[in-house]
Design an enzyme around this catalytic site. Sequence first.
Site, mmCIF file in Angstrom:
data_model
loop_
_atom_site.group_PDB
_atom_site.id
_atom_site.type_symbol
_atom_site.label_atom_id
_atom_site.label_comp_id
_atom_site.label_asym_id
_atom_site.label_seq_id
_atom_site.Cartn_x
_atom_site.Cartn_y
_atom_site.Cartn_z
ATOM 1 N N CYS A 76 10.094 2.109 9.265
ATOM 2 C CA CYS A 76 9.379 0.913 8.818
ATOM 3 C C CYS A 76 10.077 0.295 7.614
ATOM 4 O O CYS A 76 10.511 1.001 6.707
ATOM 5 C CB CYS A 76 7.952 1.255 8.430
ATOM 6 S SG CYS A 76 6.868 1.486 9.819
ATOM 7 N N HIS A 77 10.130 -1.024 7.611
ATOM 8 C CA HIS A 77 10.671 -1.744 6.466
ATOM 9 C C HIS A 77 9.601 -1.846 5.383
ATOM 10 O O HIS A 77 8.429 -2.031 5.704
ATOM 11 C CB HIS A 77 11.084 -3.166 6.871
ATOM 12 C CG HIS A 77 12.235 -3.211 7.810
ATOM 13 N ND1 HIS A 77 12.084 -3.013 9.159
ATOM 14 C CD2 HIS A 77 13.556 -3.437 7.591
ATOM 15 C CE1 HIS A 77 13.269 -3.107 9.738
ATOM 16 N NE2 HIS A 77 14.172 -3.361 8.816
ATOM 17 N N GLU A 118 1.341 -1.140 9.320
ATOM 18 C CA GLU A 118 0.519 -1.134 8.115
ATOM 19 C C GLU A 118 -0.968 -1.151 8.465
ATOM 20 O O GLU A 118 -1.761 -0.419 7.866
ATOM 21 C CB GLU A 118 0.900 -2.324 7.220
ATOM 22 C CG GLU A 118 2.232 -2.168 6.515
ATOM 23 C CD GLU A 118 3.471 -2.302 7.409
ATOM 24 O OE1 GLU A 118 4.573 -1.963 6.943
ATOM 25 O OE2 GLU A 118 3.342 -2.747 8.573
ATOM 26 N N ASP A 132 -12.326 13.746 4.915
ATOM 27 C CA ASP A 132 -12.122 14.549 3.709
ATOM 28 C C ASP A 132 -13.338 14.508 2.787
ATOM 29 O O ASP A 132 -13.753 15.527 2.254
ATOM 30 C CB ASP A 132 -10.886 14.057 2.949
ATOM 31 C CG ASP A 132 -10.648 14.862 1.690
ATOM 32 O OD1 ASP A 132 -10.549 16.098 1.774
ATOM 33 O OD2 ASP A 132 -10.584 14.245 0.599
#
Length: 163
Positions: A76-77, A118, A132
């Site tokens: 990924c950029h 993203e 979590d």
Amino acid sequence: MSELTHFNQQGRAKMVDVSDKKETLRIAVAKSSIIVNEAIHAQISEGTNKKGDVFAVAQVAAIMAAKNTSTIIPMCHPIPLTGVDVQFEWIINKTNDHYEIVIHAEARTKGLTGVEMEALTAASVAALTIYDMCKAAGKDMVIGATMLIKKTGGKNGDYKRHD
């Protein structure tokens, strides 16, 4: 035969050169979900989780994840995001003891490459953060399918999932 864009002349992985691409507004929306038990639903709804506001923490975690996607997904950029939004929706069926949180994550940029990863990363990390924060009240949670819902911009055009 088409050229494999993520491999160099030696057959090794490379990051694709996007310098010839056109800068456009790019938007991606992804979805994930997590099924929780009734006790976890109550904790989240009533704000009684001992670790804090579950949705607030998951939202911040999702935004941070979107901003850091290129550090965990190798090809990924790094993208200058112009916006990230995360929303949560309950789907409840008390008859079947079904308490599901649907997560929608939207990422935006004006750039040379898309923001699908993203948005997908944000949705995934939101679900993981909910797990979590709530695992003390039950480890039987199930993180559901994560998928791209739609994307706009770029040379490949727009995409909208049809389920």
